[in-house]
Enzyme design. Structure first.
Site, PDB file in Angstrom:
ATOM      1  N   LYS A 111      24.955  62.435  61.069  1.00  0.00           N
ATOM      2  CA  LYS A 111      24.917  63.193  62.330  1.00  0.00           C
ATOM      3  C   LYS A 111      23.465  63.347  62.804  1.00  0.00           C
ATOM      4  O   LYS A 111      23.164  63.220  63.990  1.00  0.00           O
ATOM      5  CB  LYS A 111      25.572  64.569  62.161  1.00  0.00           C
ATOM      6  CG  LYS A 111      27.066  64.493  61.866  1.00  0.00           C
ATOM      7  CD  LYS A 111      27.840  63.853  63.013  1.00  0.00           C
ATOM      8  CE  LYS A 111      29.310  63.679  62.719  1.00  0.00           C
ATOM      9  NZ  LYS A 111      30.004  62.819  63.695  1.00  0.00           N
ATOM     10  N   TYR A 145      27.186  62.219  54.913  1.00  0.00           N
ATOM     11  CA  TYR A 145      27.929  62.559  56.135  1.00  0.00           C
ATOM     12  C   TYR A 145      27.015  63.336  57.096  1.00  0.00           C
ATOM     13  O   TYR A 145      26.861  62.989  58.268  1.00  0.00           O
ATOM     14  CB  TYR A 145      29.180  63.397  55.802  1.00  0.00           C
ATOM     15  CG  TYR A 145      29.669  64.172  57.006  1.00  0.00           C
ATOM     16  CD1 TYR A 145      30.393  63.535  58.006  1.00  0.00           C
ATOM     17  CD2 TYR A 145      29.349  65.524  57.181  1.00  0.00           C
ATOM     18  CE1 TYR A 145      30.782  64.232  59.148  1.00  0.00           C
ATOM     19  CE2 TYR A 145      29.733  66.221  58.307  1.00  0.00           C
ATOM     20  CZ  TYR A 145      30.453  65.572  59.288  1.00  0.00           C
ATOM     21  OH  TYR A 145      30.822  66.251  60.415  1.00  0.00           O
ATOM     22  N   SER A 148      27.182  68.034  64.781  1.00  0.00           N
ATOM     23  CA  SER A 148      27.666  69.141  63.945  1.00  0.00           C
ATOM     24  C   SER A 148      26.552  70.139  63.687  1.00  0.00           C
ATOM     25  O   SER A 148      25.371  69.767  63.627  1.00  0.00           O
ATOM     26  CB  SER A 148      28.148  68.551  62.619  1.00  0.00           C
ATOM     27  OG  SER A 148      28.341  69.552  61.667  1.00  0.00           O
TER      28      SER A 148
HETATM   29  C1  UD1 Z   1      32.269  71.529  56.217  1.00  0.00           C
HETATM   30  C2  UD1 Z   1      31.170  70.597  55.774  1.00  0.00           C
HETATM   31  C3  UD1 Z   1      30.258  70.330  56.951  1.00  0.00           C
HETATM   32  C4  UD1 Z   1      31.059  69.781  58.121  1.00  0.00           C
HETATM   33  C5  UD1 Z   1      32.154  70.764  58.482  1.00  0.00           C
HETATM   34  C6  UD1 Z   1      33.050  70.270  59.602  1.00  0.00           C
HETATM   35  C7  UD1 Z   1      30.826  71.017  53.362  1.00  0.00           C
HETATM   36  C8  UD1 Z   1      29.885  71.551  52.337  1.00  0.00           C
HETATM   37  N1  UD1 Z   1      30.431  71.166  54.652  1.00  0.00           N
HETATM   38  O1  UD1 Z   1      31.690  72.748  56.665  1.00  0.00           O
HETATM   39  O2  UD1 Z   1      29.246  69.403  56.576  1.00  0.00           O
HETATM   40  O3  UD1 Z   1      30.217  69.586  59.236  1.00  0.00           O
HETATM   41  O4  UD1 Z   1      32.970  70.991  57.331  1.00  0.00           O
HETATM   42  O5  UD1 Z   1      33.790  69.163  59.203  1.00  0.00           O
HETATM   43  O6  UD1 Z   1      31.875  70.483  53.056  1.00  0.00           O
HETATM   44  N2  UD1 Z   1      36.058  77.738  51.499  1.00  0.00           N
HETATM   45  C9  UD1 Z   1      36.647  78.444  50.474  1.00  0.00           C
HETATM   46  N3  UD1 Z   1      37.751  77.913  49.865  1.00  0.00           N
HETATM   47  C10 UD1 Z   1      38.303  76.710  50.238  1.00  0.00           C
HETATM   48  C11 UD1 Z   1      37.682  75.990  51.293  1.00  0.00           C
HETATM   49  C12 UD1 Z   1      36.561  76.533  51.902  1.00  0.00           C
HETATM   50  O7  UD1 Z   1      36.200  79.527  50.102  1.00  0.00           O
HETATM   51  O8  UD1 Z   1      39.291  76.278  49.630  1.00  0.00           O
HETATM   52  C13 UD1 Z   1      34.887  78.314  52.176  1.00  0.00           C
HETATM   53  C14 UD1 Z   1      33.641  77.474  52.062  1.00  0.00           C
HETATM   54  O9  UD1 Z   1      32.919  77.777  50.909  1.00  0.00           O
HETATM   55  C15 UD1 Z   1      32.902  77.864  53.345  1.00  0.00           C
HETATM   56  C16 UD1 Z   1      34.029  78.199  54.333  1.00  0.00           C
HETATM   57  O10 UD1 Z   1      35.191  78.415  53.549  1.00  0.00           O
HETATM   58  O11 UD1 Z   1      32.164  79.017  53.134  1.00  0.00           O
HETATM   59  C17 UD1 Z   1      34.297  77.075  55.324  1.00  0.00           C
HETATM   60  O12 UD1 Z   1      34.462  75.872  54.582  1.00  0.00           O
HETATM   61  P1  UD1 Z   1      34.898  74.499  55.280  1.00  0.00           P
HETATM   62  O13 UD1 Z   1      36.097  74.731  56.102  1.00  0.00           O
HETATM   63  O14 UD1 Z   1      34.957  73.470  54.187  1.00  0.00           O
HETATM   64  O15 UD1 Z   1      33.702  74.189  56.298  1.00  0.00           O
HETATM   65  P2  UD1 Z   1      32.109  74.117  56.043  1.00  0.00           P
HETATM   66  O16 UD1 Z   1      31.783  74.111  54.620  1.00  0.00           O
HETATM   67  O17 UD1 Z   1      31.472  75.181  56.872  1.00  0.00           O
END
Ligand code: UD1
Length: 345
Positions: free
Chosen positions: A154, A150, A125
């Site tokens: 990795k 988690y 990842s």
């Molecule tokens: C997450 C994990 C990461 C993992 C990846 C793939 C965390 C902190 N990181 O990445 O370790 O490798 O998934 O499984 O959980 N967001 C919102 N509202 C929401 C959900 C998300 O604003 O309800 C934003 C988050 O703040 C982020 C972006 O959307 O900026 C993407 O979020 P997400 O899909 O959870 O992925 P990552 O955080 O990049």
């Protein structure tokens, strides 16, 4: 064509990879303990490709069983997905994550080594880069200790495989994925949701469907163009095809080789841009509120995708619009499925 073992092959990325492997002509053997999926996915794979993969339901940590299967089936390469994947849960229960994610990896490694030094493609990842200082981030960027167990599994997983490759056990290609989203265009497979989603796009589609009243955007005061976090979102079928390219390459490598490769689009998109693009692609509305930052979020992460293009001869080709249409199609199909409420892991 070679016969490939896919551990966790009924999960989200695994099932799409099985389809992509079948389409490329590989025979596929799956081992999946159904901890985060449903056995029906086997039917869905067969509906798409016309071929039912050979599937065994057991935990790949059972090394003897795994090795017997590899040898009985004449497996020539392994794509290893089977792992737990929830960041929050890993913080609450670190030992569960270390035991499972490291235990399964060591088992797969020993089975690969002792079955004729089989090549391994590992599911890593971009989380290994943390909050990168330079963007786009390339494979030589420093690896930083993760805030979550988690993420650390990795990093440690890559180290274990590197040491084993250095010792001559097998060749390894570690794929560092950016953010996989969307679903197969048929709507037959996608990411199953057993409770609250953990990622942005399922939240967007569930809000658009009315299942949730609003999307919370985590943080709007980051130093980015619109204040929201930036990620590199990649269609899961593009990611699946990257595994096919990586396996093709891995089958030609000598033991001792270890390579890490970014699998992303090379393009950064903010959370607000994601919401707007989804609305444009589907004509739907996603009510949202700007909320507090989420602990542990990186500000901006997107890939330098050059190594994948040059070395694996692979690059992402699907547009964000297409990806959102597939994600929405899957959401509508999910609503018709009777998915039991249970913890994802
Ligand atoms: C997450 C994990 C990461 C993992 C990846 C793939 C965390 C902190 N990181 O990445 O370790 O490798 O998934 O499984 O959980 N967001 C919102 N509202 C929401 C959900 C998300 O604003 O309800 C934003 C988050 O703040 C982020 C972006 O959307 O900026 C993407 O979020 P997400 O899909 O959870 O992925 P990552 O955080 O990049």
């Amino acid at each position: 064509m070679a016969k490939i073992l896919v551990t966790g092959g009924l999960g989200y990325i695994g099932s799409h990879t099985v389809v992509a492997l079948q389409e490329a002509g590989y025979e596929v053997v799956v081992v999946d303990n159904l901890s985060n999926t449903l056995a029906e996915v086997e039917d869905s794979i067969e509906k798409i490709s016309g071929t039912r993969p050979i599937v065994h339901h057991f935990d790949v940590a059972e090394q003897g069983k795994l090795q017997n299967l590899i040898q009985d089936e004449g497996v020539e390469g392994i794509i290893h997905f089977a792992a737990f994947l929830q960041v929050n849960e890993s913080v609450e229960n670190p030992l569960k994550y270390y035991e499972n994610n490291i235990g399964t990896l060591v088992s797969v490694g020993k089975a690969a080594r002792d079955s004729g030094n089989l090549p391994i493609v590992f599911s890593s990842s971009c989380t290994v880069y943390g909050n990168p200082e330079t963007l786009p981030v390339d494979e030589n960027a420093p690896i930083v200790n993760s805030e979550s167990p988690y993420g650390q599994t990795k990093i440690v997983g890559e180290q274990i495989l590197k040491h084993a490759a250095d010792a001559g056990d097998f060749p390894v290609i570690s794929l560092r994925y950016f953010n996989p989203i969307g679903a197969h265009p048929s709507g037959e497979i996608g990411e199953l949701q057993f409770g609250e989603p953990h990622h942005l796009v399922p939240y967007i589609t569930e809000t658009a469907s009315g299942k949730r009243s609003e999307l919370k955007i985590f943080g709007s005061d980051y130093p980015t163009s619109d204040g929201t976090c930036v990620r590199d979102y990649i269609h899961v079928m593009d990611l699946a095809e990257a595994h096919v390219a990586a396996m093709k390459k891995a089958l030609s490598l000598k033991r001792g080789n270890f390579e890490a490769v970014n699998i992303g689009t090379g393009k950064g998109t903010s959370v607000l841009e994601m919401v707007k693009s989804f609305e444009n692609a589907t004509g739907l509305e996603v009510p949202y509120v700007l909320a507090d930052r989420r602990a542990g979020d990186a500000i901006a992460v997107y890939a330098s995708a050059g190594k994948a293009k040059d070395w694996l001869k692979w690059e992402a080709s699907r547009s964000l619009d297409e990806t959102f249409r597939d994600a929405w199609n899957w959401e509508k199909n999910l609503a018709k499925k009777n998915i039991p409420e249970r913890e994802n892991v």
